[in-house]
Structure formats: C-alpha cells, structure tokens
Scaffold this active site. Structure first.
Site, short mmCIF file in Angstrom:
data_model
loop_
_atom_site.label_atom_id
_atom_site.label_comp_id
_atom_site.label_asym_id
_atom_site.label_seq_id
_atom_site.Cartn_x
_atom_site.Cartn_y
_atom_site.Cartn_z
CG MET A 30 -1.79 -1.33 1.04
SD MET A 30 -3.36 -0.86 2.06
CE MET A 30 -2.73 -0.77 3.75
CD GLU A 35 16.17 -0.76 3.64
OE1 GLU A 35 16.35 -2.12 3.30
OE2 GLU A 35 16.29 0.22 2.87
CG HIS A 37 7.16 -2.18 1.45
ND1 HIS A 37 6.91 -1.03 2.27
CD2 HIS A 37 6.01 -3.02 1.74
CE1 HIS A 37 5.84 -0.94 2.81
NE2 HIS A 37 5.21 -2.29 2.42
O1 PAF Z 1 -0.17 -5.50 3.76
C1 PAF Z 1 -0.59 -4.99 2.84
O2 PAF Z 1 0.11 -3.67 2.55
C2 PAF Z 1 -1.80 -4.81 2.31
O3 PAF Z 1 -2.72 -5.27 3.35
C3 PAF Z 1 -1.99 -5.51 0.92
C4 PAF Z 1 -1.73 -7.06 1.13
C5 PAF Z 1 -1.22 -4.94 -0.39
C6 PAF Z 1 -3.52 -5.60 0.47
O4 PAF Z 1 -3.91 -4.46 0.27
#
Ligand code: PAF
Length: 283
Positions: A30, A35, A37
C-alpha cells in the site's frame, strides 16, 4: 523500470514475461515503502524473479475513515525506493480501475471465515475479507506467480495462504521474516506517525516477544509476560497470544513445539503489530 496503471497492460505484461520464460514475482503493497518492502523485493530478486511491485491503498480494508485518511501516501518516495531496489515494474492502479463501484463494495467478495474473525479481525470486522478480496484481484491480474508478503502481518499471511489453498490459485506465497530497526521496532508504514517518546514506548512490543521467547513454561506463562511487558510501558493492549503457527488457534498449556507469539497495541493512536516464533513446553 516500467510503470503501469492500466489493468489490461498489467495482465499483458505479466503474460509476456511468462511467455519469455521468466518467473513473475508480485510484491503487493500500500506504498509508503520501507526496508521491509525492500527485503521482499530482494528475496524475489535473489530467486531470479522479475519483480512487479503494486502500490494500491485499498480503502475497503480500512474500518475507520480517519485511519484511511491518515495512511501515508508518498508516491515520489515510493518511485525512488522501487527504482533503487531493482523493481522491474511498478504497478499503480487507480481506485476507479480497482473498485469501479466505490464507495459501494464490490458485488463479489472473498470471505475467509473464522480465521478472519480472530485477533485483528475481531477488532476490525470485515478487514480480512477486504484484504482477501483485493489480494485475489491482484493475483488474478498478475496470473501464475510467486507473491511475497512480510511476516510482520502474520495473520494476513495466514489468510492469504488459506485463500490460495482454498481457491486453488496458481500462486506460490512466500513469507519473509519481520524486518526491524536497530532498536528492535518492527518496520511499518505507520511508525512514521509516532513521536520520539511514542517510539520508545512502542519498543515494548518487540521486548515483550523477546521476553516471552526467552522464558520457559507453558503458553499461559508466556501470554502473561507479553501482557505485562506492554502494560509496563503504557501500551494500550489490543491482544497478546501464543498460537499455533498455521491455524492461529491459541495453544493450551499442554502444547509443546513451535508456536507463534502475537502482540498488538496502540501507542499515540497508532496501531502496532508484531510477532515472533517461540517454543512452548518441553524446554
Ligand atoms: O499489507 C498490505 O500492504 C496490504 O494489506 C495488502 C496485502 C497490499 C493488501 O491491500
């Protein structure tokens, strides 16, 4: 790095990659990339996958409109992080493309049953159905792939694994270890809303997990330690538990083996989650 927002282009690009023999990795996010991600991107690249990272703030999974409004949106930062971490394709679908009927919910949704009503789900009704619905759509657009999720949102990971299993989706779900700052705080896009003092209190979550892990004794002893540690630091306790790592059902005191400790708390209005593996009984 390619940038895509159109859903047809997304599908076509992923299909082309597979036709050329590549394995497609999806890293669903989102935004407000950190870090944690980047670690997911690295894990995918280490396996030689071509990485598509999606950024979509899914409004349907927020039960509180204030939380949705405060959720950080940092498109320029996200672009820079995606570029620097070697993402091959940044996918940023619009709200209209993903949920044309918004603010009405979609007609078709995924319902995850009892697993979605535990813990986070008990405090945020409908949250996991909305996560499962958006993730299923992201998977449908990407097609056969590996999808990388952080263990920080441990219940979310369990829900996604259940969806993939139950609906026989052609996606390999890869869970990656929690990434922490040097002081132990689990990385989260929400941490940036904490003051310095709030951040020190928030460290009680990781401290609680370490204490529970290093202690001996049954699940109830570990639960008590988790709660005590959060309360000592004035963290408003959401829940603490010691659970089976797959079903997320609470361990009883006769349980022995690998379990998962889960903690959730609120500091300065910011909801924080953390978890860690631990061994109960027989130590
Ligand atoms: O963890 C997240 O960022 C969100 O819940 C996801 C998996 C992208 C779904 O919107």
């Amino acid at each position: 790095m390619l940038k895509i927002s159109d859903l047809d282009e997304w599908r076509t690009y992923a299909n082309q990659l597979r036709s050329s023999g590549a394995t497609v990795a999806l890293v669903p996010t989102m935004g407000a990339l950190h870090e944690g991600h980047v670690a997911l991107v690295r894990a995918a690249k280490d396996r030689g996958d071509v990485v598509m990272l999606s950024v979509f703030v899914n409004p349907l999974q927020f039960d509180d409109s204030g939380d949705l409004e405060r959720y950080p949106r940092t498109p320029e930062h996200d672009l820079a992080v995606a570029l620097a971490s070697g993402v091959d394709c940044l996918v940023e679908p619009s709200l209209g493309a993903m949920w044309p009927r918004y603010p009405a919910p979609t007609s078709t949704t995924v319902s995850v049953g009892p697993l979605g009503a535990l813990f986070e789900g008990a405090q945020r009704p409908g949250h996991f159905d909305a996560v499962a619905t958006v993730v299923t759509k992201l998977f449908a657009l990407t097609g056969p792939s590996r999808a990388y999720f952080g263990e920080k949102d441990y219940q979310q990971l369990a829900v996604v694994r259940q969806v993939v299993r139950d609906l026989a989706l052609d996606v390999e779900v890869v869970g990656c270890a929690v990434v922490r700052d040097d002081d132990g705080l689990a990385l989260s896009s929400r941490n940036r809303r904490l003051s310095g003092e709030g951040r020190s209190r928030a460290l009680a979550l990781s401290r609680a997990l370490t204490r529970a892990r290093d202690a001996t004794g049954p699940a109830s002893t570990r639960r008590a330690l988790l709660r005590e540690t959060l309360e000592e630091s004035d963290v408003e306790v959401g829940y603490v538990d010691v659970v089976d790592p797959v079903t997320l059902l609470p361990c009883d005191d006769g349980a022995s083996g690998v379990a998962r400790a889960l903690v959730a708390g609120v500091v300065e209005g910011v909801r924080l989650l953390d978890n860690a593996p631990l061994t109960v009984g027989g130590r």
